[in-house]
Write a protein that holds these residues in place. Structure first.
Motif, mmCIF file in Angstrom:
data_model
loop_
_atom_site.group_PDB
_atom_site.id
_atom_site.type_symbol
_atom_site.label_atom_id
_atom_site.label_comp_id
_atom_site.label_asym_id
_atom_site.label_seq_id
_atom_site.Cartn_x
_atom_site.Cartn_y
_atom_site.Cartn_z
ATOM 1 N N ALA A 124 0.817 -1.215 0.000
ATOM 2 C CA ALA A 124 0.000 0.000 0.000
ATOM 3 C C ALA A 124 0.852 1.268 0.000
ATOM 4 N N GLU A 125 1.835 1.320 0.884
ATOM 5 C CA GLU A 125 2.693 2.504 0.962
ATOM 6 C C GLU A 125 3.528 2.642 -0.308
ATOM 7 N N GLU A 126 4.085 1.545 -0.781
ATOM 8 C CA GLU A 126 4.894 1.580 -2.001
ATOM 9 C C GLU A 126 4.072 2.063 -3.191
ATOM 10 N N ASN A 127 2.828 1.600 -3.288
ATOM 11 C CA ASN A 127 1.980 2.004 -4.410
ATOM 12 C C ASN A 127 1.680 3.495 -4.386
ATOM 13 N N MET A 128 1.472 4.037 -3.189
ATOM 14 C CA MET A 128 1.235 5.474 -3.086
ATOM 15 C C MET A 128 2.471 6.261 -3.518
ATOM 16 N N LEU A 129 3.630 5.822 -3.062
ATOM 17 C CA LEU A 129 4.869 6.528 -3.416
ATOM 18 C C LEU A 129 5.180 6.385 -4.902
ATOM 19 N N ALA A 130 4.873 5.228 -5.471
ATOM 20 C CA ALA A 130 5.093 5.023 -6.909
ATOM 21 C C ALA A 130 4.164 5.908 -7.724
ATOM 22 N N TYR A 131 2.954 6.122 -7.215
ATOM 23 C CA TYR A 131 1.973 6.920 -7.957
ATOM 24 C C TYR A 131 2.404 8.377 -8.101
ATOM 25 N N LEU A 132 3.220 8.858 -7.201
ATOM 26 C CA LEU A 132 3.660 10.251 -7.291
ATOM 27 C C LEU A 132 4.263 10.565 -8.653
ATOM 28 N N ILE A 133 4.980 9.607 -9.227
ATOM 29 C CA ILE A 133 5.586 9.824 -10.551
ATOM 30 C C ILE A 133 4.934 8.945 -11.615
ATOM 31 N N HIS A 134 3.805 8.296 -11.269
ATOM 32 C CA HIS A 134 3.108 7.373 -12.185
ATOM 33 C C HIS A 134 4.035 6.254 -12.646
ATOM 34 N N ALA A 135 4.846 5.751 -11.728
ATOM 35 C CA ALA A 135 5.864 4.764 -12.084
ATOM 36 C C ALA A 135 5.290 3.461 -12.619
ATOM 37 N N LYS A 136 4.089 3.090 -12.180
ATOM 38 C CA LYS A 136 3.501 1.818 -12.597
ATOM 39 C C LYS A 136 2.384 1.992 -13.627
ATOM 40 N N SER A 137 2.184 3.223 -14.092
ATOM 41 C CA SER A 137 1.046 3.524 -14.974
ATOM 42 C C SER A 137 1.515 3.769 -16.407
ATOM 43 N N PRO A 138 1.282 2.825 -17.324
ATOM 44 C CA PRO A 138 1.786 2.960 -18.694
ATOM 45 C C PRO A 138 1.130 4.069 -19.504
ATOM 46 N N SER A 139 -0.121 4.419 -19.185
ATOM 47 C CA SER A 139 -0.839 5.392 -20.006
ATOM 48 C C SER A 139 -0.829 6.807 -19.431
ATOM 49 N N LYS A 140 -0.121 7.007 -18.316
ATOM 50 C CA LYS A 140 -0.055 8.333 -17.701
ATOM 51 C C LYS A 140 1.315 8.967 -17.922
ATOM 52 N N HIS A 141 1.368 10.278 -17.818
ATOM 53 C CA HIS A 141 2.654 10.977 -17.938
ATOM 54 C C HIS A 141 3.584 10.545 -16.806
ATOM 55 N N HIS A 142 4.821 10.276 -17.156
ATOM 56 C CA HIS A 142 5.794 9.865 -16.139
ATOM 57 C C HIS A 142 6.622 11.064 -15.698
ATOM 58 N N TYR A 143 6.480 11.410 -14.435
ATOM 59 C CA TYR A 143 7.197 12.554 -13.884
ATOM 60 C C TYR A 143 8.606 12.138 -13.450
ATOM 61 N N GLU A 144 9.496 13.120 -13.385
ATOM 62 C CA GLU A 144 10.868 12.867 -12.985
ATOM 63 C C GLU A 144 10.951 12.695 -11.463
ATOM 64 N N VAL A 145 11.864 11.851 -11.044
ATOM 65 C CA VAL A 145 12.068 11.628 -9.611
ATOM 66 C C VAL A 145 12.428 12.938 -8.919
ATOM 67 N N SER A 146 13.176 13.780 -9.602
ATOM 68 C CA SER A 146 13.618 15.052 -9.015
ATOM 69 C C SER A 146 12.463 16.001 -8.730
ATOM 70 N N GLU A 147 11.289 15.736 -9.299
ATOM 71 C CA GLU A 147 10.128 16.598 -9.074
ATOM 72 C C GLU A 147 9.453 16.300 -7.730
ATOM 73 N N VAL A 148 9.797 15.180 -7.125
ATOM 74 C CA VAL A 148 9.244 14.826 -5.816
ATOM 75 C C VAL A 148 10.070 15.505 -4.724
ATOM 76 N N LYS A 149 9.414 16.259 -3.880
ATOM 77 C CA LYS A 149 10.072 16.930 -2.762
ATOM 78 C C LYS A 149 9.651 16.231 -1.469
ATOM 79 N N GLN A 150 10.523 16.238 -0.485
ATOM 80 C CA GLN A 150 10.181 15.520 0.741
ATOM 81 C C GLN A 150 10.690 16.219 1.993
#
Length: 221
Positions: A124-150
């Motif tokens: 659950a936690e991994e999926n939420m974090l992956a969604y930030l950059i659409h890492a698992k979504s083939p049809s969505k725009h893939h954002y850069e890791v550097s765009e995630v701030k923490q």
């Protein structure tokens, strides 16, 4: 006649993890308005509000989505077309202890419906974090890791891990890429009858049919 009490206590809506999502244009119109336009501003604002409310946060990871697209119905051409989504900010929040979601919403000053509870399961936690950059979504725009701030530490700090989102991503990139490929293959399993039904129901425009690889491959069968 008064109803008998069942003796059951109402289920507490307590979480250790949530994703807060809000459109940028509405942030200054919520109950506690925010003058925020990016992920950094969001983190700073949430951090202060949680401190004021006495809520302890382990980490927050935030990103502004400004390249998402959505299908909308075009009355003039009688078909679905792609249009940009309104800019919005996603923020994954991990708490030190379980907190009532209502208390979280009140601290931030926004409606509880804008806070997503994690799905059940170990990922659950991994999926939420992956969604930030659409890492698992083939049809969505893939954002850069550097765009995630923490703020705070994701996972544990060790000799090999510094608790950063980038490190978290890099350790899982191979698995995320594989899951994205599998999801793309699942999309390609669309049958000819299903595709025909989609076209007749205007769920797929002729433009999409001839420009999207997975749809066109089915069309050629």
């Amino acid at each position: 006649m008064a109803k008998k009490s069942t003796g059951k206590k109402p289920k507490e809506n307590r979480v250790t993890l949530t994703m807060y999502t809000q459109q940028v244009e509405y942030l200054n119109k919520i109950e506690k308005p925010m003058n925020v336009a990016d992920a950094e501003g969001m983190l700073a604002t949430l951090d202060q509000r949680f401190k004021d409310a006495g809520i302890n946060v382990k980490y927050m990871a935030s990103i502004k989505h400004d390249k998402d697209m959505q299908e909308v119905w075009d009355e003039r051409h009688a078909e679905y077309v792609l249009e940009p989504k309104d800019d919005h900010i996603h923020t994954v929040i991990k708490f030190e202890d379980r907190v009532e979601l209502k208390k979280v919403a009140e601290a931030i000053g926004d409606a509880e419906q804008n806070f997503e509870k994690p799905k059940s399961g170990r990922y659950a936690e991994e999926n939420m974090l992956a969604y930030l950059i659409h890492a698992k979504s083939p049809s969505k725009h893939h954002y850069e890791v550097s765009e995630v701030k923490q703020l705070g530490v994701i996972g544990s700090v060790t000799e090999r891990a510094d608790g950063s989102y980038r490190r978290y991503h890099d350790e899982r990139k191979q698995a995320w890429d594989r899951q994205r490929l599998n999801a793309k293959n699942d999309e390609r399993k669309l049958s000819i009858p299903e595709l025909r039904e989609w076209v007749l129901d205007f769920r797929v425009s002729r433009k999409r049919l001839f420009t999207e690889e997975q749809l066109y491959e089915v069309y050629l069968q």
